[in-house]
Design an enzyme around this catalytic site. Structure first.
Site, PDB file in Angstrom:
ATOM      1  N   LYS A 138      43.573  19.433  37.217  1.00  0.00           N
ATOM      2  CA  LYS A 138      44.732  20.125  36.656  1.00  0.00           C
ATOM      3  C   LYS A 138      45.720  19.084  36.121  1.00  0.00           C
ATOM      4  O   LYS A 138      45.970  18.076  36.788  1.00  0.00           O
ATOM      5  CB  LYS A 138      45.384  20.975  37.755  1.00  0.00           C
ATOM      6  CG  LYS A 138      46.255  22.086  37.243  1.00  0.00           C
ATOM      7  CD  LYS A 138      46.497  23.156  38.302  1.00  0.00           C
ATOM      8  CE  LYS A 138      47.383  24.259  37.775  1.00  0.00           C
ATOM      9  NZ  LYS A 138      47.452  25.419  38.663  1.00  0.00           N
ATOM     10  N   GLU A 167      46.734  40.139  47.276  1.00  0.00           N
ATOM     11  CA  GLU A 167      47.857  41.021  47.608  1.00  0.00           C
ATOM     12  C   GLU A 167      47.426  42.205  48.457  1.00  0.00           C
ATOM     13  O   GLU A 167      48.149  42.635  49.360  1.00  0.00           O
ATOM     14  CB  GLU A 167      48.528  41.525  46.325  1.00  0.00           C
ATOM     15  CG  GLU A 167      49.307  40.455  45.554  1.00  0.00           C
ATOM     16  CD  GLU A 167      48.436  39.545  44.702  1.00  0.00           C
ATOM     17  OE1 GLU A 167      47.214  39.798  44.605  1.00  0.00           O
ATOM     18  OE2 GLU A 167      48.964  38.573  44.126  1.00  0.00           O
ATOM     19  N   ARG A 210      49.095  45.763  42.656  1.00  0.00           N
ATOM     20  CA  ARG A 210      47.676  45.650  42.984  1.00  0.00           C
ATOM     21  C   ARG A 210      47.370  46.190  44.377  1.00  0.00           C
ATOM     22  O   ARG A 210      46.249  46.535  44.684  1.00  0.00           O
ATOM     23  CB  ARG A 210      47.285  44.174  42.884  1.00  0.00           C
ATOM     24  CG  ARG A 210      45.853  43.947  43.136  1.00  0.00           C
ATOM     25  CD  ARG A 210      45.410  42.592  42.669  1.00  0.00           C
ATOM     26  NE  ARG A 210      45.234  42.556  41.229  1.00  0.00           N
ATOM     27  CZ  ARG A 210      44.542  41.618  40.601  1.00  0.00           C
ATOM     28  NH1 ARG A 210      43.961  40.658  41.283  1.00  0.00           N
ATOM     29  NH2 ARG A 210      44.433  41.634  39.300  1.00  0.00           N
TER      30      ARG A 210
HETATM   31  C1  TPP Z   1      47.247  39.105  41.126  1.00  0.00           C
HETATM   32  C2  TPP Z   1      47.997  37.823  40.868  1.00  0.00           C
HETATM   33  N1  TPP Z   1      48.674  37.242  41.881  1.00  0.00           N
HETATM   34  C3  TPP Z   1      49.355  36.097  41.660  1.00  0.00           C
HETATM   35  C4  TPP Z   1      49.363  35.518  40.430  1.00  0.00           C
HETATM   36  C5  TPP Z   1      50.210  34.278  40.162  1.00  0.00           C
HETATM   37  N2  TPP Z   1      49.341  33.148  39.748  1.00  0.00           N
HETATM   38  C6  TPP Z   1      49.230  32.773  38.471  1.00  0.00           C
HETATM   39  S1  TPP Z   1      48.189  31.493  38.261  1.00  0.00           S
HETATM   40  C7  TPP Z   1      47.910  31.382  39.904  1.00  0.00           C
HETATM   41  C8  TPP Z   1      47.006  30.320  40.438  1.00  0.00           C
HETATM   42  C9  TPP Z   1      45.645  30.402  39.822  1.00  0.00           C
HETATM   43  O1  TPP Z   1      44.852  29.386  40.342  1.00  0.00           O
HETATM   44  P1  TPP Z   1      43.471  29.088  39.673  1.00  0.00           P
HETATM   45  O2  TPP Z   1      42.727  30.353  39.431  1.00  0.00           O
HETATM   46  O3  TPP Z   1      42.768  28.057  40.496  1.00  0.00           O
HETATM   47  O4  TPP Z   1      43.838  28.525  38.242  1.00  0.00           O
HETATM   48  P2  TPP Z   1      44.509  27.112  37.863  1.00  0.00           P
HETATM   49  O5  TPP Z   1      45.963  27.391  37.623  1.00  0.00           O
HETATM   50  O6  TPP Z   1      44.285  26.169  38.981  1.00  0.00           O
HETATM   51  O7  TPP Z   1      43.799  26.720  36.629  1.00  0.00           O
HETATM   52  C10 TPP Z   1      48.627  32.355  40.608  1.00  0.00           C
HETATM   53  C11 TPP Z   1      48.633  32.525  42.069  1.00  0.00           C
HETATM   54  C12 TPP Z   1      48.657  36.171  39.404  1.00  0.00           C
HETATM   55  N3  TPP Z   1      48.643  35.701  38.157  1.00  0.00           N
HETATM   56  N4  TPP Z   1      47.983  37.307  39.652  1.00  0.00           N
END
Ligand code: TPP
Length: 638
Positions: A285, A371, A399
């Site tokens: 990242k 969630e 959700r």
């Molecule tokens: C249902 C939901 N809960 C929380 C979030 C907030 N959120 C956005 S990106 C993220 C982390 C995603 O991690 P990953 O899939 O590993 O992607 P990366 O950012 O590391 O590429 C979160 C928790 C979301 N988008 N959707």
């Protein structure tokens, strides 16, 4: 950010078809240029930086190997799609990201045919991709479907529901697991440990075995490049991985920043795979931008910043943020009551529970992007006499609605729901707006539903929620900072179902639910000045409603306006329902309910969105004048 001496390639690439004309050896240069372009754009707009930087090579490799947009490419969450936007005809607008009338910060069907599925909430890509893959199968088209999903997003149950189904259907779906060992915060849970084990090398198999397995599976045409690539990445993971058990052919881990690894694997999968395939790609990242690589959060979400230093623009706050007030108040209350516990679904910083966890590490739980589980987990804690605070953003609580209904409300369990990001959120647009929580919670029997009018009220509501043990209770508060009111040493325990009159008048009654109260008070100044003596009340509760207060306002004023930053079906609808059944509408009282408009409002500054919705001072004043058949007085409502 190495400068390339060669002529820019990005200028020759508007669409993926242009990219496919390039030689493989040109792609590293293109990747450098895309990275530079993205860093420059986000330095001006703010937004999601780290995730996009991590998938530059992967995005280029996918577009170069697959025939997008006919082949479908779906990004989970969509926050990593900026390089994809740059390469799919949107480079000329990339500096409008997340601005009013600009590009969305996520994938959006309406924006481009290269975005076959809109996202922003996580863990939907495999399900959507599976639907598309099955559709292609039924339609007998040769289309490939690729879903790119992060390791964090893989902590949500929905992703497993989709994997399970895809394996059973034997669908021709390609899932690319983008494993950067990060969610927004470091990932939690057994799955992230499992992926780390897979990537650690201990379970790797030699490339010979990989070659044999691949030949057996794909049937033909395994070229030397792929075996080399896989050897280099130290190979194919031994049989029996969880993904294989679920019916996926599992390749990897491979180096997601190396075209030598990515291209041959993707080409072979494109040409030969007939069932579900999961390619485990390891990326970093923030890759390629040292300040992001060095930052603890890998610059997941940033303000505008200085490209040279990486320093982000800081807006000096005038008042504490609602999130901070919530967190600090909860910490204070938790020092006095050891049954208070905090729960976050992968948003420790966003909800302020990171601070709570520092003080109470054993009483704070980051359950991952989960969630639904967070809510039922809280319900379980509540059955044992704990006081769980399931701190979720309004939009993500959506959700978990069945869990809220079935596991919490029907059983009358005292789960506390602090609801952050209630109302308009600005740059993240309609997917993140906190619009519906009041509507969907206030319909549930036995629920207590509160909204804080300011940061002091939030303090009262946290304390009230700690003290209230008779059933579920929620309190909503917006993104951003408070209005700078004096803060009490400690919050008061509010009487359940009791609102308050903030200012008394005789003709117009403004009944506010939440932080629109400040604008109601300003509107009241204008209305008083125009000869319309105005009462302003803070309802505090959408459920139970303060019947006595509503009766008093209805009987002693000519017009009653409810004001809330939420959808129809919420507070105003509850008030109307009560007044209709109570006969309060039978005597000619004029009523108006101000809510968010019935549209998906695109991103803009929150103030602009509030004004557009008519929920600001001017909107309230003009609603009163229109209802009374008077024109808006010049200089009053502007
Ligand atoms: C249902 C939901 N809960 C929380 C979030 C907030 N959120 C956005 S990106 C993220 C982390 C995603 O991690 P990953 O899939 O590993 O992607 P990366 O950012 O590391 O590429 C979160 C928790 C979301 N988008 N959707």
């Amino acid at each position: 950010m190495t400068q390339s001496p060669k002529t820019p390639l990005l200028d020759q690439v508007t669409y993926p078809a242009d990219l496919r004309k390039l030689e493989d050896r040109d792609l590293p240069q293109l990747a450098r240029e895309v990275r530079d372009e993205m860093i420059d754009a986000v330095s001006r707009t703010g937004g999601h930086l780290g995730a996009g930087l991590g998938v530059v090579e992967l995005t280029i490799a996918i577009h170069s190997v697959f025939n997008t947009p006919d082949d479908r490419l779906i990004f989970d969450v969509g926050h990593q799609c900026y390089p994809h936007k740059i390469l799919t005809g949107r480079r000329d607008r990339i500096r409008t990201l997340r601005q009013e009338n600009g590009l969305s910060g996520f994938t959006r069907r309406a924006e481009s045919e290269y975005d076959p599925f809109g996202a922003a909430h996580s863990s939907t890509s495999i399900s959507a991709g599976l639907g598309m893959a099955v559709a292609a199968d039924i339609d007998k088209t040769d289309r490939r479907v690729i879903a790119v999903i992060g390791d964090g997003a893989l902590s949500a149950g929905m992703a497993y529901e989709a994997l399970n189904n895809a394996g059973a259907l034997d669908a021709r779906l390609i899932v690319i697991l983008n494993d950067n060992d990060m969610s927004i915060a470091p990932p939690t849970g057994a799955m992230s440990a499992y992926l780390a084990r897979l990537a650690s090398g201990r379970t790797y198999m030699g490339f010979r075995d990989f070659g044999k397995k691949l030949t057996a599976y794909l049937g033909k045409n395994v070229d030397r490049a792929i075996t080399r690539a896989v050897e280099h990445a130290r190979g194919y993971v031994t049989g029996g991985t969880m993904f294989e058990e679920m019916g996926f052919y599992h390749i990897g881990p491979i180096d997601g920043h190396s075209f030598d690894h990515l291209l041959p694997v993707l080409r072979n999968v494109r040409d030969n795979a007939n069932g579900p395939v999961l390619i485990h790609v390891v990326t970093q990242k923030g890759k390629g931008y040292p300040p992001a690589e060095a930052a603890a959060d890998k610059y997941h979400g940033v303000n505008k910043f200085d490209v040279i230093t990486g320093a982000q623009a800081k807006v000096k706050p005038n008042a504490p943020s609602y999130t901070n007030v919530f967190a600090e108040t909860l910490i204070h209350e938790a020092t006095l009551d050891d049954r208070v516990v905090g729960i976050t679904a992968a948003m420790p910083t966003g909800t302020g529970l990171d601070k709570f966890a520092e003080i109470f590490p054993l009483r704070c739980f980051d359950v991952g992007i989960a969630e639904q589980h967070a809510v039922t987990f809280a319900a379980g804690l509540a059955t044992e006499g704990f006081k769980p605070f399931a701190a979720l953003y309004s939009t993500f609580l959506q959700r978990a609605y069945d869990q809220v209904v079935h596991d919490v409300a029907i059983q009358g369990l005292p789960v506390r729901f602090p609801i952050d990001r209630a109302g308009f959120v600005g740059a993240d647009g309609p997917t993140h707006a906190g619009s519906f929580d009041t509507a969907f919670l206030a319909t549930l029997p036995g629920f207590v539903v509160m909204a804080a009018a300011d940061e002091a009220e939030l303090k009262h509501m946290v304390r009230t929620a700690v003290a209230y043990d008779a059933g579920p209770i929620s309190f909503r508060y917006p993104r951003g900072e408070g209005i700078g009111v004096d803060m009490p040493e400690r919050g008061e325990i509010l009487e359940i179902g009791k609102g308050r009159i903030v200012k008394e008048g005789t003709k117009v009654a403004l009944l506010s639910f939440g932080t629109r109260l400040a604008d109601c008070l300003l509107a009241a100044e204008d209305l008083d000045a125009a000869g319309l003596s105005t009462t302003v009340a803070d309802a505090r509760f959408a459920k139970p409603l303060d019947h006595a207060l509503i009766r008093q306002l209805a009987r002693h004023h000519e017009i009653l306006i409810t004001v809330e930053e939420g959808s129809v079906g919420g507070f105003g609808s509850q008030v109307m329902q009560f007044m209709a059944m109570d006969g309060l509408l039978d005597r000619g009282l004029k009523v108006r309910t101000l809510v968010m408009p019935d549209i998906w409002m695109e991103q803009a500054k929150p103030e602009a969105m509030i004004a557009h919705a008519g929920l600001d001072r001017a909107g309230i004043v003009s609603t009163v004048f229109n209802a009374l058949g008077r024109g808006v007085a010049v200089g009053v409502a502007g």
